[in-house]
Motif scaffolding. Sequence first.
Motif, mmCIF file in Angstrom:
data_model
loop_
_atom_site.group_PDB
_atom_site.id
_atom_site.type_symbol
_atom_site.label_atom_id
_atom_site.label_comp_id
_atom_site.label_asym_id
_atom_site.label_seq_id
_atom_site.Cartn_x
_atom_site.Cartn_y
_atom_site.Cartn_z
ATOM 1 N N SER A 49 -34.675 -17.250 -3.485
ATOM 2 C CA SER A 49 -35.597 -18.333 -3.829
ATOM 3 C C SER A 49 -34.833 -19.634 -4.063
ATOM 4 C CB SER A 49 -36.393 -17.953 -5.075
ATOM 5 O OG SER A 49 -37.213 -19.009 -5.485
ATOM 6 N N TYR A 50 -33.687 -19.535 -4.715
ATOM 7 C CA TYR A 50 -32.847 -20.717 -4.952
ATOM 8 C C TYR A 50 -32.389 -21.317 -3.626
ATOM 9 C CZ TYR A 50 -28.631 -23.377 -6.000
ATOM 10 O OH TYR A 50 -27.671 -24.350 -6.050
ATOM 11 N N GLN A 51 -31.971 -20.462 -2.690
ATOM 12 C CA GLN A 51 -31.516 -20.983 -1.402
ATOM 13 C C GLN A 51 -32.659 -21.646 -0.630
ATOM 14 O OE1 GLN A 51 -29.073 -17.924 0.622
ATOM 15 N NE2 GLN A 51 -27.453 -19.397 0.168
ATOM 16 N N MET A 52 -33.857 -21.102 -0.705
ATOM 17 C CA MET A 52 -35.006 -21.725 -0.048
ATOM 18 C C MET A 52 -35.276 -23.100 -0.663
ATOM 19 S SD MET A 52 -37.362 -21.785 2.221
ATOM 20 C CE MET A 52 -37.830 -20.220 2.876
ATOM 21 N N GLN A 53 -35.164 -23.203 -1.975
ATOM 22 C CA GLN A 53 -35.360 -24.486 -2.654
ATOM 23 C C GLN A 53 -34.278 -25.479 -2.226
ATOM 24 O OE1 GLN A 53 -33.261 -25.645 -5.462
ATOM 25 N NE2 GLN A 53 -34.452 -27.496 -5.624
ATOM 26 N N GLN A 54 -33.030 -25.027 -2.118
ATOM 27 C CA GLN A 54 -31.939 -25.908 -1.693
ATOM 28 C C GLN A 54 -32.168 -26.379 -0.258
ATOM 29 O OE1 GLN A 54 -30.673 -26.726 -4.700
ATOM 30 N NE2 GLN A 54 -28.748 -26.891 -3.628
ATOM 31 N N ALA A 55 -32.594 -25.482 0.617
ATOM 32 C CA ALA A 55 -32.852 -25.857 2.012
ATOM 33 C C ALA A 55 -33.967 -26.896 2.087
ATOM 34 C CB ALA A 55 -33.223 -24.620 2.826
ATOM 35 N N ASN A 93 -23.374 -27.133 4.250
ATOM 36 C CA ASN A 93 -22.155 -26.338 4.381
ATOM 37 C C ASN A 93 -21.838 -25.537 3.126
ATOM 38 O OD1 ASN A 93 -19.819 -25.407 5.701
ATOM 39 N ND2 ASN A 93 -18.593 -26.969 4.692
ATOM 40 N N ARG A 94 -22.030 -26.123 1.955
ATOM 41 C CA ARG A 94 -21.673 -25.442 0.706
ATOM 42 C C ARG A 94 -22.849 -24.704 0.061
ATOM 43 N NH1 ARG A 94 -18.574 -30.016 -2.490
ATOM 44 N NH2 ARG A 94 -19.140 -31.392 -0.793
ATOM 45 N N GLU A 95 -24.066 -25.070 0.387
ATOM 46 C CA GLU A 95 -25.222 -24.481 -0.291
ATOM 47 C C GLU A 95 -25.849 -23.305 0.454
ATOM 48 O OE1 GLU A 95 -26.141 -25.220 -3.265
ATOM 49 O OE2 GLU A 95 -24.936 -27.005 -3.543
ATOM 50 N N LEU A 96 -25.740 -23.299 1.790
ATOM 51 C CA LEU A 96 -26.434 -22.277 2.587
ATOM 52 C C LEU A 96 -25.440 -21.505 3.440
ATOM 53 C CD1 LEU A 96 -29.432 -24.483 3.774
ATOM 54 C CD2 LEU A 96 -29.360 -22.923 1.830
ATOM 55 N N LEU A 97 -25.518 -20.188 3.396
ATOM 56 C CA LEU A 97 -24.625 -19.324 4.148
ATOM 57 C C LEU A 97 -24.877 -19.478 5.644
ATOM 58 C CD1 LEU A 97 -22.548 -16.996 4.141
ATOM 59 C CD2 LEU A 97 -24.481 -15.420 3.976
ATOM 60 N N ASN A 98 -23.846 -19.844 6.388
ATOM 61 C CA ASN A 98 -23.927 -20.043 7.842
ATOM 62 C C ASN A 98 -25.034 -21.028 8.208
ATOM 63 O OD1 ASN A 98 -21.874 -18.135 8.172
ATOM 64 N ND2 ASN A 98 -23.332 -16.463 8.355
ATOM 65 N N SER A 124 -35.036 -28.429 12.110
ATOM 66 C CA SER A 124 -34.927 -26.980 11.949
ATOM 67 C C SER A 124 -33.648 -26.679 11.190
ATOM 68 C CB SER A 124 -34.903 -26.303 13.315
ATOM 69 O OG SER A 124 -34.656 -24.928 13.178
ATOM 70 N N LEU A 125 -33.798 -25.952 10.109
ATOM 71 C CA LEU A 125 -32.658 -25.572 9.280
ATOM 72 C C LEU A 125 -32.633 -24.055 9.212
ATOM 73 C CD1 LEU A 125 -30.363 -26.506 7.472
ATOM 74 C CD2 LEU A 125 -32.004 -26.796 5.631
ATOM 75 N N GLN A 126 -31.521 -23.464 9.617
ATOM 76 C CA GLN A 126 -31.397 -22.005 9.621
ATOM 77 C C GLN A 126 -30.192 -21.616 8.778
ATOM 78 O OE1 GLN A 126 -30.996 -20.190 13.480
ATOM 79 N NE2 GLN A 126 -30.843 -18.148 12.651
ATOM 80 N N TRP A 127 -30.338 -20.521 8.027
ATOM 81 C CA TRP A 127 -29.237 -19.989 7.230
ATOM 82 C C TRP A 127 -29.445 -18.491 7.081
ATOM 83 C CZ3 TRP A 127 -33.528 -22.237 5.407
ATOM 84 C CH2 TRP A 127 -34.211 -21.625 4.369
ATOM 85 N N ASN A 128 -28.433 -17.816 6.575
ATOM 86 C CA ASN A 128 -28.503 -16.370 6.374
ATOM 87 C C ASN A 128 -28.574 -16.061 4.885
ATOM 88 O OD1 ASN A 128 -28.284 -15.804 9.106
ATOM 89 N ND2 ASN A 128 -26.070 -15.776 9.038
ATOM 90 N N GLU A 129 -29.281 -14.997 4.568
ATOM 91 C CA GLU A 129 -29.360 -14.510 3.195
ATOM 92 C C GLU A 129 -29.204 -13.004 3.206
ATOM 93 O OE1 GLU A 129 -32.988 -15.627 1.289
ATOM 94 O OE2 GLU A 129 -32.583 -17.750 1.478
ATOM 95 N N ARG A 130 -28.762 -12.472 2.081
ATOM 96 C CA ARG A 130 -28.762 -11.024 1.940
ATOM 97 C C ARG A 130 -30.198 -10.556 1.880
ATOM 98 N NH1 ARG A 130 -24.241 -10.798 -2.385
ATOM 99 N NH2 ARG A 130 -22.460 -10.852 -1.022
ATOM 100 N N ASN A 131 -30.457 -9.482 2.570
ATOM 101 C CA ASN A 131 -31.822 -8.960 2.611
ATOM 102 C C ASN A 131 -32.130 -8.266 1.293
ATOM 103 O OD1 ASN A 131 -34.219 -7.637 3.175
ATOM 104 N ND2 ASN A 131 -33.683 -7.461 5.333
ATOM 105 N N SER A 132 -33.166 -8.718 0.624
ATOM 106 C CA SER A 132 -33.491 -8.159 -0.691
ATOM 107 C C SER A 132 -34.404 -6.943 -0.611
ATOM 108 C CB SER A 132 -34.148 -9.228 -1.559
ATOM 109 O OG SER A 132 -35.352 -9.650 -0.970
ATOM 110 N N SER A 133 -34.969 -6.661 0.555
ATOM 111 C CA SER A 133 -35.918 -5.555 0.623
ATOM 112 C C SER A 133 -35.400 -4.354 1.404
ATOM 113 C CB SER A 133 -37.224 -6.039 1.242
ATOM 114 O OG SER A 133 -36.990 -6.488 2.550
ATOM 115 N N PRO A 145 -31.641 -13.783 8.853
ATOM 116 C CA PRO A 145 -31.751 -15.232 9.078
ATOM 117 C C PRO A 145 -33.070 -15.773 8.518
ATOM 118 C CG PRO A 145 -32.164 -14.044 11.121
ATOM 119 C CD PRO A 145 -31.788 -13.014 10.090
ATOM 120 N N PHE A 146 -32.989 -16.944 7.931
ATOM 121 C CA PHE A 146 -34.167 -17.648 7.441
ATOM 122 C C PHE A 146 -34.239 -18.982 8.165
ATOM 123 C CE2 PHE A 146 -34.123 -14.515 4.254
ATOM 124 C CZ PHE A 146 -35.336 -14.552 3.587
#
Length: 168
Positions: A40-46, A116-121, A142-151, A159-160
């Motif tokens: 959720s934090y990464q989505m807010q940062q994006a 670069n520093r806030e979102l993975l890849n 379009s902004l794309q980044w990777n997150e660990r899958n929580s489910s 990828p998000f």
Amino acid sequence: MKKQQGLNLVEVLVASFLISLGLLGMAGLQVKSLRVTHNSYQMQQATQLAHELLERMRSNRGAVVAGNYQVTAVAATYCAAPLAVSCQNNTCDAAQMASDDLHRVLCGYGSSGGINRELLNGELTVDCPDPSGDCAQGVRLSLQWNERNSSKNEAEIEPFNLILNTVL
């Protein structure tokens, strides 16, 4: 016959086992909660970084129409090269300002981490969706980044994407 007082050893072991199972379950929920909170934090940062770039583009509309903001960049690769001219201390034209804006959003500045520093890849794409390539009709960010899958499997990444279409 004497009446039993207190608990026997088997009852204590069963109670300890049940309490430990409950505590392990709560610890697992805590870890899952932290993962979801981080996503959720990464989505807010994006969202914040995309909003920052759009505001910069609104203030430099001439460069948007000229296509100076069109970019497809992986943040880590883009930030490896230094910015040619920083507009913070220099007078810049619209194209240089667009380059400075993209660099600041992708690479960060001051306390801002940038993509670069806030979102993975993190990867940013800005283009003009109009078939004629006319950015005056609007832009797509379009902004794309990777997150660990929580489910699913916690070792997997997912990828998000955040895609915004707007007219400036």
